[in-house]
Design an enzyme around this catalytic site. Structure first.
Site, PDB file in Angstrom:
ATOM      1  N   HIS A  49      27.658  -0.220   6.075  1.00 45.22           N
ATOM      2  CA  HIS A  49      27.351   0.785   7.095  1.00 45.22           C
ATOM      3  C   HIS A  49      26.256   0.269   8.028  1.00 45.22           C
ATOM      4  CE1 HIS A  49      28.834   4.008   4.111  1.00 45.22           C
ATOM      5  NE2 HIS A  49      29.627   4.094   5.160  1.00 45.22           N
ATOM      6  N   CYS A 103      21.619   7.412   2.039  1.00 51.12           N
ATOM      7  CA  CYS A 103      22.963   7.918   1.674  1.00 51.12           C
ATOM      8  C   CYS A 103      22.906   9.183   0.835  1.00 51.12           C
ATOM      9  CB  CYS A 103      23.723   6.877   0.850  1.00 51.12           C
ATOM     10  SG  CYS A 103      23.498   5.201   1.379  1.00 51.12           S
TER      11      CYS A 103
HETATM   12  C1  CIR Z   1      31.034   3.998  -0.724  1.00 53.29           C
HETATM   13  O1  CIR Z   1      31.469   2.838  -0.750  1.00 53.29           O
HETATM   14  O2  CIR Z   1      31.466   4.842   0.063  1.00 53.29           O
HETATM   15  C2  CIR Z   1      29.949   4.381  -1.694  1.00 53.29           C
HETATM   16  N1  CIR Z   1      30.132   3.660  -2.910  1.00 53.29           N
HETATM   17  C3  CIR Z   1      28.586   4.078  -1.110  1.00 53.29           C
HETATM   18  C4  CIR Z   1      28.277   4.881   0.116  1.00 53.29           C
HETATM   19  C5  CIR Z   1      26.925   4.593   0.657  1.00 53.29           C
HETATM   20  N2  CIR Z   1      26.624   5.439   1.729  1.00 53.29           N
HETATM   21  C6  CIR Z   1      25.867   5.095   2.766  1.00 53.29           C
HETATM   22  O3  CIR Z   1      25.484   3.927   2.916  1.00 53.29           O
HETATM   23  N3  CIR Z   1      25.617   6.024   3.677  1.00 53.29           N
END
Ligand code: CIR
Length: 256
Positions: free
Chosen positions: A164, A251
């Site tokens: 991201h 997150c």
């Molecule tokens: C994913 O791959 O969607 C989750 N395991 C991690 C999401 C992390 N979110 C973020 O960086 N905003």
């Protein structure tokens, strides 16, 4: 006007988190430990002055503790996203009922658009949007047209390597930007006072500014030192179990 957050919404990590999406190669997270780390995270948000709503865990969605990806909360409206990972798309169901308590206006990103909140970095009235594998052109365009309705602006940031946008960038207000990896080369970030994060501490480029304090993940002394030398108060919190799923501090909450 100085920005101030008053609330956060978080979602408890579910037992199924052991099956979350990951490229980290750090093994499976320990759910019990993740719950303790989540408690500490909530305590850190509260210490920064936020009132925190805690949503219960949802075992149908292993990645649902990473609630940041499901909405972007602006000062004018909340925008419910459409996450790019198929297994995460239904995480947004029910979110409207929560956000409606705090927002008069709720917008939504619709199919075929996709956009993850982790790809959105707010700098005043402007929103940088990372064109990651999770966010498509339609998603960014729709997001920008929603912003425009409320006098805000958005711009796309091309990216190839990170999960991201905020995996490698954090805005700490006062023009200070934590930055690492592929974003170092980007001309649009040259206007900031850039605090370069060493490649071996790259995970800590996702730190979290809240009301003048910066929450920093445990174990990144170089980054901690750099942030403290800018005069910020800091809170250190351990996120090892979330890191195993490629998740960082931002997150784990929606802040507004
Ligand atoms: C994913 O791959 O969607 C989750 N395991 C991690 C999401 C992390 N979110 C973020 O960086 N905003």
């Amino acid at each position: 006007m100085t920005k101030r957050f008053s609330r956060a919404v978080v979602k408890r990590p579910c037992a199924e988190m052991v099956n979350g999406i990951t490229k980290a190669g750090l093994g499976k997270p320990d759910h019990e430990l993740a719950l303790k780390q989540h408690d500490s995270y909530i305590a850190a948000l509260e210490k920064c002055g936020l009132e925190v709503e805690v949503i219960k865990a949802d075992n149908r969605f292993p990645d649902s503790t990473f609630i940041e990806d499901t909405a972007v909360c602006t000062p004018h409206c909340a925008i419910i996203t459409r996450p790019g990972a198929a297994s995460r798309q239904k995480e947004t169901a029910g979110l409207k009922d929560i956000l409606v308590k705090y927002y008069g206006i709720i917008e939504e990103i619709n199919s075929p658009s996709t956009l993850d909140g982790g790809d959105v970095m707010m700098v005043g009235d402007h929103y940088y949007i990372g064109m990651s594998e999770r966010t498509n052109d339609e998603g960014a365009d729709q997001f920008i047209s929603i912003l425009k309705k409320y006098g805000m602006t958005g711009s796309k940031v091309e990216m190839k390597e990170m999960l991201h946008l905020k995996t490698g960038l954090s805005y700490l207000e006062n023009n200070n930007l934590l930055i690492t990896g592929e974003f170092l080369k980007k001309p649009e970030f040259k206007i900031f006072n850039r605090i370069e994060i060493d490649p071996q501490e790259a995970y800590s480029a996702n730190s979290l500014w809240i009301n003048g304090t910066v929450i920093v993940p445990e174990g990144y002394s170089g980054t901690l030192e750099k942030i403290r030398s800018l005069g910020y108060e800091t809170i250190i919190t351990d996120t090892s179990e979330f890191r195993k799923l490629d998740g960082g501090l931002s997150c784990l909450s929606l802040r507004f």
